[in-house]
Write a protein that holds these residues in place. Sequence first.
Motif, PDB file in Angstrom:
ATOM      1  N   ALA A   1      21.472 -62.928  10.445  1.00 38.17           N
ATOM      2  CA  ALA A   1      22.272 -62.835  11.667  1.00 38.17           C
ATOM      3  C   ALA A   1      22.156 -64.092  12.505  1.00 38.17           C
ATOM      4  CB  ALA A   1      21.830 -61.613  12.469  1.00 38.17           C
ATOM      5  N   ASN A   2      20.964 -64.757  12.469  1.00 37.83           N
ATOM      6  CA  ASN A   2      20.762 -65.943  13.305  1.00 37.83           C
ATOM      7  C   ASN A   2      21.151 -67.242  12.601  1.00 37.83           C
ATOM      8  OD1 ASN A   2      19.818 -64.316  15.307  1.00 37.83           O
ATOM      9  ND2 ASN A   2      17.676 -64.512  14.683  1.00 37.83           N
TER      10      ASN A   2
ATOM     11  N   GLU B   1       6.033 -52.041   4.668  1.00 34.88           N
ATOM     12  CA  GLU B   1       6.058 -53.431   4.219  1.00 34.88           C
ATOM     13  C   GLU B   1       7.478 -53.828   3.798  1.00 34.88           C
ATOM     14  OE1 GLU B   1       4.561 -55.560   0.246  1.00 34.88           O
ATOM     15  OE2 GLU B   1       3.205 -54.025   1.062  1.00 34.88           O
ATOM     16  N   TRP B   2       8.107 -52.922   3.063  1.00 26.54           N
ATOM     17  CA  TRP B   2       9.459 -53.163   2.562  1.00 26.54           C
ATOM     18  C   TRP B   2      10.443 -53.254   3.721  1.00 26.54           C
ATOM     19  CZ3 TRP B   2      13.675 -49.971   3.219  1.00 26.54           C
ATOM     20  CH2 TRP B   2      14.809 -50.302   2.458  1.00 26.54           C
ATOM     21  N   ALA B   3      10.266 -52.344   4.700  1.00 25.89           N
ATOM     22  CA  ALA B   3      11.170 -52.331   5.849  1.00 25.89           C
ATOM     23  C   ALA B   3      11.036 -53.618   6.650  1.00 25.89           C
ATOM     24  CB  ALA B   3      10.874 -51.124   6.727  1.00 25.89           C
TER      25      ALA B   3
ATOM     26  N   LYS C   1      13.379 -58.732   8.445  1.00 28.73           N
ATOM     27  CA  LYS C   1      13.277 -60.191   8.566  1.00 28.73           C
ATOM     28  C   LYS C   1      14.488 -60.860   7.923  1.00 28.73           C
ATOM     29  CE  LYS C   1      10.050 -63.751   7.399  1.00 28.73           C
ATOM     30  NZ  LYS C   1       9.627 -63.978   6.029  1.00 28.73           N
ATOM     31  N   GLU C   2      14.859 -60.351   6.742  1.00 21.59           N
ATOM     32  CA  GLU C   2      16.028 -60.901   6.048  1.00 21.59           C
ATOM     33  C   GLU C   2      17.287 -60.776   6.885  1.00 21.59           C
ATOM     34  OE1 GLU C   2      14.592 -59.719   1.567  1.00 21.59           O
ATOM     35  OE2 GLU C   2      16.523 -58.971   2.273  1.00 21.59           O
ATOM     36  N   TRP C   3      17.449 -59.618   7.498  1.00 20.37           N
ATOM     37  CA  TRP C   3      18.652 -59.380   8.292  1.00 20.37           C
ATOM     38  C   TRP C   3      18.670 -60.262   9.529  1.00 20.37           C
ATOM     39  CZ3 TRP C   3      23.240 -57.483   7.663  1.00 20.37           C
ATOM     40  CH2 TRP C   3      23.466 -56.627   6.592  1.00 20.37           C
TER      41      TRP C   3
END
Lengths: 399, 219
Positions: free
Chosen positions: B194-195, B181-183, B188-190
């Motif tokens: 990046a986008n 879940e944490w990963a 998603k944050e990364w």
Amino acid sequence: MSDVVLESQPDVLIDHDRVEQGDLRTEEMLVNMGPQHPSTHGVLRIVLRTDGEMVLEAVPHIGYLHRCAEKIGEAVQPYQYIPYTDRMDYLAGMNNNQAFSIAVERLAGMEVPPRGQALRVIFAELNRIASHLVSLGTYGLDMGAFTPFLYCFREREMILDLFEAACGARLTYSYITIGGVHDDVPDGWIDRCREFLDYFETKIDDYNNLLSFNHIFIKRTGRVGVISKEEAIAFGLTGPPLRGSGIRFDLRKALPYDGYEKYDFEIPIAEPPGTGVIPQGVEVGDCWSRYFVRVLEMTQSVRIMRQAMDQLPDGEFRAKKGTTVKLPDDEIYVEVENPRGQLGFYVRGDGSAIPYRVKARGPSFSNLCITQHCAKNVLLADVPAIIGSIDVVMGEVDR
Amino acid sequence: MRATPTGSFSGGKMNQMSPVREYFHNIWQTVSTILIGMRISLKYCFAKTVTLQYPDVAPALQPRYRGFHFYEIEKCIACDLCAKACPVDCIYIEKTGPRKLDKVSGIAAGGLMTRYAIDYAKCMFCALCVDPCPTDCIHMGNIHDMSGFNRESMIVEFTELAKDGLQTPQPLWMTKEKLPEWAATRKKEWTEFANSNDKMSHDREARRVAMGDALADNA
């Protein structure tokens, strides 16, 4: 670079020796060995002036691990400085703690209780064995022998387990502190230590059969990087490099500290080939002698530890006023025998609890100076042999 | 100056030997001494292995092991002695008023502990903070493996941990069930970062254009 012949200046220097021998002239090349070379034992950079396979000159460049350790000593109290001394010679943290503690104790006129002194001797000698094991193992690794390294580290792990049981850390111990030792040893530790020594003594023969008397190892290290007695004294060598040149000098005998005078031990030095177990093909002052002095020293350390554990007195292990000590307006310089040589601490007090000046004399730094002298006109493969036999720890050279 | 190897290839007894004899003597010596060494290694082929398969097998830590701190907030009187003893000044303590230990219950009362934090980027696990504590509220624990993604995450707020009833920081592997879940959230944050349009220094193309403009202005 004086003997480089330039085509445009035909009359400068002609090496007649070579011309007569019909030797092919190759261009001299400067090669950087390190600071990330695996056989330089840390961040040591050696600039080699090479002519083909020959090394004409090897100049060590230092300073890649400088952490202002001496300057920090002027900002913290002595008991807070003990963790920093761990990080100087990180393979012999106990001995470094001991050196600084003795300097501060003598300056402040503090007495260490007998049990504290005996425990200090036990831990310092145990750390000497651990440090020599790393030296032996990595020296074999430099010479292309991988197996002894694994065996040496297996025994070293056991010593580190003993240290962890006593002080909770495996490398940066901070165990020997001002006024004695930080904690008493846990129950049963002495028996565990005796067990280890019984086991360890049998293993020294293994190292000798695997590495010391191996013909290839003798060929690689015997008669390489020979340092004469006079050179050893002139360059201020201490520790195994000095004794490897045949000079019987050890501070534990010459200026005993922490009750070393109570124990019966010998100072091993390099002997000429043919005496005892010394094989043919080596000579006093070469790399092999410096290496073998360390093997012999480990046996003596075991001997000292056995006596210290037999005579271990009961009572206090640390002086009552241990932590904050007021340093008088005076100065002191104390040297103790580290696994690598004489580690000295100069401490200047100014009446407050924080020293005015702390200066360390690192044995590795002084021993490294001889590289430039004895790694001259040697084969390229002899350079790691010479540096490994001097056994430098860069954390202590740069501090 | 002529360069000659100082490490000679023969010496001592071998000087008297003929070169042919020396050659075979060297081979014999090499093979025989290697065989002696091989016999030692062979002995260990059948011995029990001493290597620990970390991280599948956890190392047995000694009771005195100096790991991440174990801090009991209810006993702490915020006297600052540990912070003063720390050689690297990595302990931060804040309180609203003086605290005092109640001898009967063993719980400190008075002002409020607003912050007790240790910066593990600085801490060198010397255990000098444990010695001076008058109420014995800080100890060295036995957790040795913890990691963070930036320097801020190296500061452990023990007062925040105490709200969850914890006395020592929890490394990721201890909360393993939450890991996927944490990963996913982190990924998603990364991706969002990046986008996103304000990529700042991460946008190489924009930086190159800006640099070109700057160069053109100077020229």
